[in-house]
Design a protein around this motif. Structure first.
Motif, PDB file in Angstrom:
ATOM      1  N   LEU A 247      97.201 -20.903 -41.857  1.00 23.28           N
ATOM      2  CA  LEU A 247      97.641 -21.353 -43.188  1.00 23.28           C
ATOM      3  C   LEU A 247      98.005 -22.835 -43.151  1.00 23.28           C
ATOM      4  O   LEU A 247      97.598 -23.616 -44.012  1.00 23.28           O
ATOM      5  N   LEU A 248      98.762 -23.241 -42.132  1.00 22.68           N
ATOM      6  CA  LEU A 248      99.172 -24.649 -42.027  1.00 22.68           C
ATOM      7  C   LEU A 248      97.946 -25.531 -41.842  1.00 22.68           C
ATOM      8  O   LEU A 248      97.777 -26.538 -42.540  1.00 22.68           O
ATOM      9  N   SER A 249      97.069 -25.117 -40.961  1.00 25.72           N
ATOM     10  CA  SER A 249      95.903 -25.925 -40.629  1.00 25.72           C
ATOM     11  C   SER A 249      94.967 -26.061 -41.832  1.00 25.72           C
ATOM     12  O   SER A 249      94.526 -27.159 -42.178  1.00 25.72           O
ATOM     13  N   GLU A 250      94.719 -24.938 -42.502  1.00 26.99           N
ATOM     14  CA  GLU A 250      93.810 -24.976 -43.664  1.00 26.99           C
ATOM     15  C   GLU A 250      94.430 -25.776 -44.810  1.00 26.99           C
ATOM     16  O   GLU A 250      93.746 -26.512 -45.523  1.00 26.99           O
ATOM     17  N   TYR A 251      95.747 -25.628 -44.988  1.00 32.17           N
ATOM     18  CA  TYR A 251      96.416 -26.368 -46.063  1.00 32.17           C
ATOM     19  C   TYR A 251      96.275 -27.873 -45.821  1.00 32.17           C
ATOM     20  O   TYR A 251      95.872 -28.637 -46.695  1.00 32.17           O
ATOM     21  N   MET A 252      96.554 -28.315 -44.607  1.00 34.50           N
ATOM     22  CA  MET A 252      96.470 -29.752 -44.303  1.00 34.50           C
ATOM     23  C   MET A 252      95.025 -30.233 -44.433  1.00 34.50           C
ATOM     24  O   MET A 252      94.756 -31.296 -44.984  1.00 34.50           O
ATOM     25  N   ALA A 253      94.078 -29.406 -43.983  1.00 43.55           N
ATOM     26  CA  ALA A 253      92.655 -29.804 -44.048  1.00 43.55           C
ATOM     27  C   ALA A 253      92.196 -29.958 -45.494  1.00 43.55           C
ATOM     28  O   ALA A 253      91.328 -30.777 -45.812  1.00 43.55           O
ATOM     29  N   SER A 254      92.835 -29.203 -46.409  1.00 41.88           N
ATOM     30  CA  SER A 254      92.378 -29.243 -47.819  1.00 41.88           C
ATOM     31  C   SER A 254      92.585 -30.619 -48.451  1.00 41.88           C
ATOM     32  O   SER A 254      91.975 -30.952 -49.463  1.00 41.88           O
TER      33      SER A 254
END
Ligand SMILES: O=c1ccc(O)c[nH]1
Length: 354
Positions: A247-254
């Protein structure tokens, strides 16, 4: 539970007194669509009771179509003030701005502060504001913590969970957050009670382990399982773990912005009236999570912008992560050990430490 108008007016008068508001000064209350009506009405009343000339400046919300959250600290950079010359002029002409909207991390905020205007951010729910109404003790404790940074070259953070991070220091100022604005050009946030700075640009290295129970903001989640973050040359290189890590990784990547992965501020919590457990008691959108940022003995670190400290990074992605049970030291001077603040600070017994 809710608080009464009387209690919140009292709290505002206390904060405005600590902020040295004088009769005849100009106060502008900055609002937008998410401003809490009781916070607004009691702010206006308290400022008028103290003899100030009071304005209200209401600005339309922005970024709604870009942000993935309505948390005002989740999507930064542009604000309703961006390009708004008339609004900026009004705020520059004010002695004190009560920010019930959230300008934090905006270039405009610096522009306004540089004119000598004081800005106090206050967007937590009324009962949280009253529970953590600032005290002179809070300022003394935070100032004492800020003095521990003087001349120090490196912050080292370790934990039994596996955190081992080295943050060279010296390029950026130490910022004290104690909940009131008692000098021209000062910004602060009510509620708060923590000290922070930025590591030297591109020099942080090591591992951060976000352990079970540590808090992810703006997600407002307690991590359910460890997240392992590696940092090299001041930037996040990997985020590993289970669902929370994803969740953290995908959120930042967005955000599709390399600056989102930069180390932002680092520091520790000093507010005994803030609680690690509070986040579990509120709906996700009911607070911005200041209990989590301020609870005594946390190690609070952040990813993303550094314009707050005079840097050039203004990425919209801003992540705040308070960790429990860390040991924080400055050139070997241990300021927090296993999540316990080592400052021997004793609070005055006077009412509210005023
Ligand atoms: O008061 C605040 C709030 C958020 C943040 O990142 C820093 N200080």
């Amino acid at each position: 539970m809710a608080v009464s108008d009387h209690d919140l007016i009292d709290a505002w008068k206390h904060v405005l007194t600590l902020s040295k508001l004088e009769p005849g000064q100009i106060v502008t209350v900055l609002t937008s669509s998410t401003t809490h009506p009781q916070t607004l009405s009691t702010a206006l009343t308290a400022a008028q009771l103290m003899g100030a000339m009071v304005n209200r400046l209401d600005l339309p919300p922005v970024n709604g179509e870009k942000a993935l959250s309505r948390d005002a600290l989740a999507y930064l950079g542009t604000t309703p003030l961006t390009g708004n010359r008339a609004a900026i002029a009004a705020l520059k002409e004010s002695d004190l701005v009560l920010d019930l909207m959230t300008l934090l991390f905006s270039p405009e905020q610096h522009d306004i502060l540089a004119s000598g205007t004081k800005i106090l951010l206050a967007v937590e729910p009324p009962e949280v504001l009253v529970r953590m109404v600032p005290r002179l003790d809070d300022k003394e404790r935070v100032a004492q913590a800020a003095r521990r940074f003087e001349g120090k070259k490196e912050m080292r953070v370790t934990s039994a969970a596996g955190t081992d991070l080295r943050c060279p220091l010296g390029e950026f100022p130490v910022i004290q957050e104690y909940g009131f604005v008692d000098a021209p050009g000062r910004w602060d946030h009510w509620p708060s009670g923590f000290v922070l700075t930025w590591p030297n640009e591109r020099q942080t290295s090591g591992t951060l382990v976000i352990d079970r129970g540590d808090i992810l903001l703006p997600m407002k989640r307690y991590a359910q399982e460890p997240i392992r973050v590696t940092v090299e040359q001041g930037f996040v290189r990997s985020i590993e773990g289970g669902l929370d890590a994803e969740l953290l990784s995908e959120y930042m990547a967005s955000f599709d912005d390399p600056e989102a992965y930069a180390m932002s501020h680092i520091g520790w919590g000093l507010q005994p009236r803030a609680q690690w457990t509070t986040l579990a008691m509120y709906d996700r959108e009911a607070t911005i999570g200041m209990d989590a940022r301020a609870f005594e003995g946390n190690f609070l670190f952040s990813f993303g912008p550094n314009n707050e400290a005079g840097g050039t990074r203004t990425t919209a992605c801003h992540i705040d992560i308070p960790l429990r049970r860390c040991t924080v030291s400055l050139d070997g001077d241990t300021v927090v050990r296993d999540g316990k603040v080592l400052d021997g600070f004793t609070y005055s017994t006077a009412k509210e430490g005023a």
